[in-house]
Every structure is written in structure tokens, then in C-alpha cells.
Design a protein around this motif. Structure first.
Motif: not given
Length: 144
Positions: A1-3, A16-22, A55-62, A123-126
Motif C-alpha cells: 500500500m502506498l503511503d 492532512v496526515r495519514e494515520e496507521p490504518d490508512g 477515507l477522510v476523518l475531518a476533525d473540525t473541533r479547531h 471512534g464512531e467516525a473511524r
């Protein structure tokens, strides 16, 4: 898998950063400017062009304000850089409205639904994103 380093993104867009699970984690601290919107969507486009699921996890808290010009840039850019799924956490009511309108705009421009969902916890988002990934991979498997 490409990172992300394989597609030249490791320092191209700090939001944007990649997490270990892609999963690609997007965090914008402060207001979303036109240039930041272009950089974020450009990073997602480069990952998509590499053949990977986006697959994007957008954390908009900030995240601060998203001015009309940045919304327009994002909608235009997302026409050619469609993520496979976007899970959004920490969105205020006003940000939910903006994202819903953005999703409708992308849908109208491309004719394809914009796969996004709001969540109360990371957790729900992931879990939702990983289920989306499994569903995408199942659909892509060749029929024996």
C-alpha cells in the motif's frame, strides 16, 4: 500500500496526515482560507490519483470560519478530487450546515453523491470509515 510519502505529500499540506490504518486525518486550526482549501483538496486528489481509497476523518473541533470564497474553492476543487468517504467530528451547527450545502453543491456539479457523515466521537467516525473501506474493497473484487 502506498503511503503519503510515496505520493509526495508528507510535507505538502500540514493539515492532512495519514494515520496507521490508512485514514487521512484533516485538521484545520483557525479559519479555512482559499489557499488552505486548495492545499487540503489537492492532497486528497494526489492520494486518489495514486489509486488508494480516500477515507477522510475531518476533525473540525479547531476549525474557525469558512468564508464564502473558501467554500467556493472547496466545491470547485472537490469536483475532481472526490473522496470515497468523509467522517466529520466536532462540527458546530453552523459548520454542519456549511458542509451539508457543500455536499449538495458537489453532488449537483458531479451528479454523484458526496459520501459524508457527522459523528459525535472519533471512534464512531473511524469505525464508519473502516466499514466504508471494506465495502469499497468488496465491490472492487473481481467476480470469479
Amino acid at each position: 500500500m502506498l503511503d503519503m510519502s510515496d505520493v509526495g505529500l508528507e510535507n505538502a499540506c500540514p493539515e492532512v496526515r495519514e494515520e496507521p490504518d490508512g485514514i487521512l486525518r484533516v485538521e484545520v486550526h483557525g479559519d479555512l482560507t482559499d489557499d488552505r482549501a486548495r492545499a487540503v483538496v489537492g492532497a486528497l486528489r494526489r492520494v486518489a490519483e495514486s489509486g488508494r481509497e480516500v477515507l477522510v476523518l475531518a476533525d473540525t473541533r479547531h476549525t474557525g470560519a469558512i468564508p464564502a470564497s473558501a467554500r467556493k474553492v472547496a466545491a470547485e476543487e472537490l469536483r475532481t478530487a472526490r473522496p470515497d468517504a468523509v467522517a466529520i467530528i466536532g462540527a458546530s451547527f453552523s459548520l454542519r450546515v456549511v458542509v451539508a450545502l457543500l455536499a449538495k453543491g458537489v453532488h449537483m456539479l458531479t451528479g454523484q453523491p458526496y459520501p459524508q457523515q457527522f459523528f459525535g466521537t472519533e471512534g464512531e467516525a473511524r469505525a464508519w470509515l473502516l466499514a466504508q473501506r471494506d465495502a469499497l474493497r468488496a465491490r472492487r473484487r473481481p467476480v470469479p
